[in-house]
Write a protein that holds these residues in place. Structure first.
Motif, PDB file in Angstrom:
ATOM      1  N   ASP A 100       0.801  -4.198   1.325  1.00  0.00           N
ATOM      2  CA  ASP A 100       0.373  -4.378  -0.066  1.00  0.00           C
ATOM      3  C   ASP A 100       0.909  -5.676  -0.659  1.00  0.00           C
ATOM      4  O   ASP A 100       0.274  -6.305  -1.504  1.00  0.00           O
ATOM      5  CB  ASP A 100       0.823  -3.183  -0.923  1.00  0.00           C
ATOM      6  N   VAL A 101       2.112  -6.067  -0.206  1.00  0.00           N
ATOM      7  CA  VAL A 101       2.700  -7.321  -0.699  1.00  0.00           C
ATOM      8  C   VAL A 101       1.867  -8.493  -0.181  1.00  0.00           C
ATOM      9  O   VAL A 101       1.437  -8.520   0.972  1.00  0.00           O
ATOM     10  CB  VAL A 101       4.168  -7.460  -0.231  1.00  0.00           C
ATOM     11  N   GLU A 102       1.636  -9.478  -1.035  1.00  0.00           N
ATOM     12  CA  GLU A 102       0.808 -10.623  -0.677  1.00  0.00           C
ATOM     13  C   GLU A 102       1.337 -11.328   0.573  1.00  0.00           C
ATOM     14  O   GLU A 102       2.508 -11.693   0.658  1.00  0.00           O
ATOM     15  CB  GLU A 102       0.774 -11.615  -1.849  1.00  0.00           C
ATOM     16  N   ASN A 103       0.446 -11.511   1.552  1.00  0.00           N
ATOM     17  CA  ASN A 103       0.749 -12.254   2.782  1.00  0.00           C
ATOM     18  C   ASN A 103       1.936 -11.677   3.554  1.00  0.00           C
ATOM     19  O   ASN A 103       2.638 -12.409   4.255  1.00  0.00           O
ATOM     20  CB  ASN A 103       1.008 -13.732   2.469  1.00  0.00           C
ATOM     21  N   SER A 104       2.177 -10.378   3.432  1.00  0.00           N
ATOM     22  CA  SER A 104       3.243  -9.722   4.198  1.00  0.00           C
ATOM     23  C   SER A 104       2.615  -8.914   5.315  1.00  0.00           C
ATOM     24  O   SER A 104       1.626  -8.202   5.113  1.00  0.00           O
ATOM     25  CB  SER A 104       4.064  -8.804   3.277  1.00  0.00           C
ATOM     26  N   LEU A 105       3.178  -9.047   6.519  1.00  0.00           N
ATOM     27  CA  LEU A 105       2.621  -8.386   7.700  1.00  0.00           C
ATOM     28  C   LEU A 105       3.653  -7.469   8.332  1.00  0.00           C
ATOM     29  O   LEU A 105       4.852  -7.742   8.297  1.00  0.00           O
ATOM     30  CB  LEU A 105       2.172  -9.431   8.727  1.00  0.00           C
ATOM     31  N   LYS A 106       3.171  -6.389   8.951  1.00  0.00           N
ATOM     32  CA  LYS A 106       4.035  -5.468   9.672  1.00  0.00           C
ATOM     33  C   LYS A 106       3.442  -5.203  11.049  1.00  0.00           C
ATOM     34  O   LYS A 106       2.237  -5.390  11.263  1.00  0.00           O
ATOM     35  CB  LYS A 106       4.198  -4.158   8.902  1.00  0.00           C
ATOM     36  N   THR A 108       9.040  -6.312   9.616  1.00  0.00           N
ATOM     37  CA  THR A 108       7.993  -7.252   9.206  1.00  0.00           C
ATOM     38  C   THR A 108       7.775  -8.273  10.320  1.00  0.00           C
ATOM     39  O   THR A 108       8.612  -8.430  11.207  1.00  0.00           O
ATOM     40  CB  THR A 108       8.378  -8.001   7.907  1.00  0.00           C
ATOM     41  N   LEU A 109       6.652  -8.967  10.256  1.00  0.00           N
ATOM     42  CA  LEU A 109       6.330 -10.010  11.227  1.00  0.00           C
ATOM     43  C   LEU A 109       6.041 -11.309  10.476  1.00  0.00           C
ATOM     44  O   LEU A 109       5.234 -11.328   9.535  1.00  0.00           O
ATOM     45  CB  LEU A 109       5.099  -9.623  12.050  1.00  0.00           C
TER      46      LEU A 109
END
Length: 605
Positions: free
Chosen positions: A232-238, A258-259
């Motif tokens: 949901d966080v902008e430009n955050s990947l898991k 996170t990635l």
């Protein structure tokens, strides 16, 4: 991608060019041979000249002969023009390039008759091949000096030969390209079909992502594929899924919270537009992800977007021994098509999971917790949802007191799944409770419930199977109406036999003004009523066989001497054994066992 030039034997009738060149060599009285642009021979050396045959009969002579002709052929290919020279043996050679689409792809070298006046060359080659010069000179005695017209005629002859060959070659190349395109198209169709089938085969996000990384790697021929899910966080990947990692790398990947793929702002914009990003060499080695898995500095990877409805759902990273830059446009389009299908599947899964959470909360709030004993009734009940990835069903049951000696018991199953099924479950349960106050007799109550539900026009094309019974513990009678529900089983202890109670009318919601009828049976000490939903009889084993009513009845009869809770537990254990613990549908069981008469009555909820 254009297919590579196949071997001559695959494109033309066997030895066509060789036969044409043999005819040419006979006409000009010399030798012919054709070389490709890389210097390799396209045909064998063919000679009708006694002098040339004598020269190439030795290894040294053959080496000099082939080398001089290769050098002249390459010069003709490079310049795109015919060339003329004299070989080591003093023989006049001409090289004519073979032109296709304005480009020289090969050249044929023709050696004409030897020049009898070039005696020095004859003595030199005789010394090299270690033969008597007089033997060689004897083969040149019948030769005459070459007039210019003969050389021009030989060139025209070779040009005509090349045109004929190129006509055949062009047709063969076109045929080969069509075959290549058809083969590639069939492969892509198969890859896309397999990917679509795999991605849409499950409603589990983890399983979908695992299948996606494998299909993406296979479609591109790259060794590794990682999926990073967007949070949901902008430009955050898991971490999502990984293919091609070592066990240790895979463990570190999935343990990461996170990635960070080092995606630049302009790359994010490109990904949101549904376009791939080709990364610089060894780019990931400049990002924190290098702590999870190493990236060779000579590997060039790419990022592919997983998009649906204009929303970036995930980002795929791919690399391999094959340079990602070598992917053709067709392969890139195939990759994006698979990613697009995956994006739609992931969006549906997110929506499905949200609906599932709402439906389960709603359904759990509607489930009635029943006491183990009401008066002389021993009560066993169980509700078990299906697997996590299965949709929430509309199974329900209820039991409550009507007065001091009569108890209403009901069970049903709403067609359809999810939130709507859960809403309809609550509607029929509380409609029944409200109408029982006015008249609890089964025929009247079920008819009124049917009309009430139908008039609200909320079922659309859905319906509700419904069984309602009124247990009179004073008169030891069971009055019931079955509206299209699974056949309840009623065990009569004095008969030592279980009978089934078939429907006395259609399911609720099918016919607005249907008037239901009711039946009644004795309900004496030791008798037991078993109610269930279709999750019991439609349970399947790994071989696909159904449990069916016969299987349920056998399990019921094996346990009927126990009390209500034990009966339900025993049947549940038999079902789990039959299905190897995998129930594909929700399951509801309710057992009412008439214990001893005259025991105190305690009202249920």
């Amino acid at each position: 991608m254009k297919p590579p030039l196949p071997p001559l034997s695959e494109l033309l009738p066997r030895d066509l060019l060789s036969r044409l060149q043999a005819d040419c060599a006979t006409l000009i009285g010399g030798t012919t041979v054709t070389f490709r642009a890389d210097g390799s021979s396209l045909t064998d050396l063919f000679t009708v000249s006694p002098y040339c045959r004598q020269v190439v009969s030795s290894a040294a002579g053959q080496t000099l002969c082939v080398q001089s002709r290769r050098d002249l052929a390459l010069e003709a290919i490079q310049t795109g023009q015919s060339q003329q020279a004299t070989c080591h043996a003093g023989v006049c050679m001409i090289a004519v390039p073979m032109m296709m689409a304005g480009e020289a792809v090969a050249a044929t070298v023709a050696s004409l008759s030897p020049n009898p006046e070039n005696r020095d060359a004859v003595f030199d080659i005789a010394r090299i091949i270690q033969v008597d010069p007089r033997t060689l000179l004897a083969t040149t005695q019948r030769a005459a000096p070459l007039p210019p017209d003969r050389i021009k005629s030989a060139i025209r002859l070779l040009e005509d030969l090349h045109r004929l060959y190129c006509i055949h070659l062009s047709v063969a190349m076109e045929r080969e390209q069509i075959r290549h395109q058809v083969t590639q198209s069939a492969r892509n169709t198969k890859v896309l079909y397999n990917a679509s089938r795999a991605i849409t085969s499950t409603m589990s996000l983890d399983q979908t992502v695992r299948l996606l990384v494998e299909q993406m790697a296979h479609a591109t021929g790259l060794d590794r594929c990682l999926i990073a899910l967007r949070e949901d966080v902008e430009n955050s990947l898991k971490p999502g899924g990984a293919y091609g990692l070592t066990p240790q790398e895979s463990q570190r990947f999935h343990e990461a919270r996170t990635l960070d793929l080092g995606i630049r702002p302009e790359w994010w914009d490109r990904l949101r537009q549904g376009r791939v990003v080709r990364l610089p060499l060894g780019w990931l080695n400049q990002t924190p992800i290098k702590e999870i898995f190493p990236v060779s500095s000579d590997r060039r990877g790419l990022l592919a977007p997983v998009v649906s409805g204009g929303t970036l759902r995930a980002v795929a990273y791919l690399d391999g021994a094959r340079d990602a830059d070598s992917l053709t446009q067709q392969e890139t389009d195939l990759l994006l098509t698979i990613a697009g299908q995956a994006g739609i599947a992931i969006a549906h899964i997110y929506k499905f999971e949200q609906e599932q959470r709402v439906a389960r909360i709603l359904q759990e709030s509607l489930q009635t917790t029943l006491p183990l004993q009401i008066g002389s009734l021993s009560i066993g009940s169980l509700y078990q949802p299906a697997l996590a990835e299965a949709q929430v069903g509309g199974d329900f049951y209820d039991l409550f007191a009507v007065d001091d000696h009569r108890y209403a018991v009901l069970i049903g199953d709403v067609s359809g799944k999810g939130v709507r099924a859960a809403v309809h479950t609550g509607m029929i349960k509380y409609t029944t409770r409200a109408l029982v106050v006015e008249d609890p007799t089964p025929a009247t109550l079920v008819s009124r419930v049917n009309r009430a539900i139908a008039r609200q026009d909320v079922l659309d094309s859905n319906f509700i199977t419904f069984f309602y019974a009124l247990a009179d513990l004073r008169d030891n009678r069971l009055h019931y109406t079955n509206a299209g529900h699974e056949h309840p089983l009623l065990y009569h202890a004095h008969m030592k036999k279980a009978i089934d109670l078939p429907p006395s009318g259609p399911a609720i919601g099918l016919l607005d003004d249907f008037e239901y009828e009711q039946d009644e049976r004795p309900f004496l000490e030791g008798d037991c009523l078993l109610l269930y939903t279709d999750g019991a009889v439609e349970a399947r084993n790994p071989q696909g066989q159904f449990y069916e009513l016969d299987g349920l009845k056998k399990s019921f009869l094996k346990a009927v001497d126990k009390d209500g809770p034990q009966i339900v537990t025993a049947i549940h254990q038999e079902l789990k054994k039959f299905t190897m613990g995998v129930l594909q549908d929700d399951l509801a069981l309710l057992a009412l066992k008439q214990a001893a008469e005259g025991k105190g009555n305690r009202r249920g909820n």
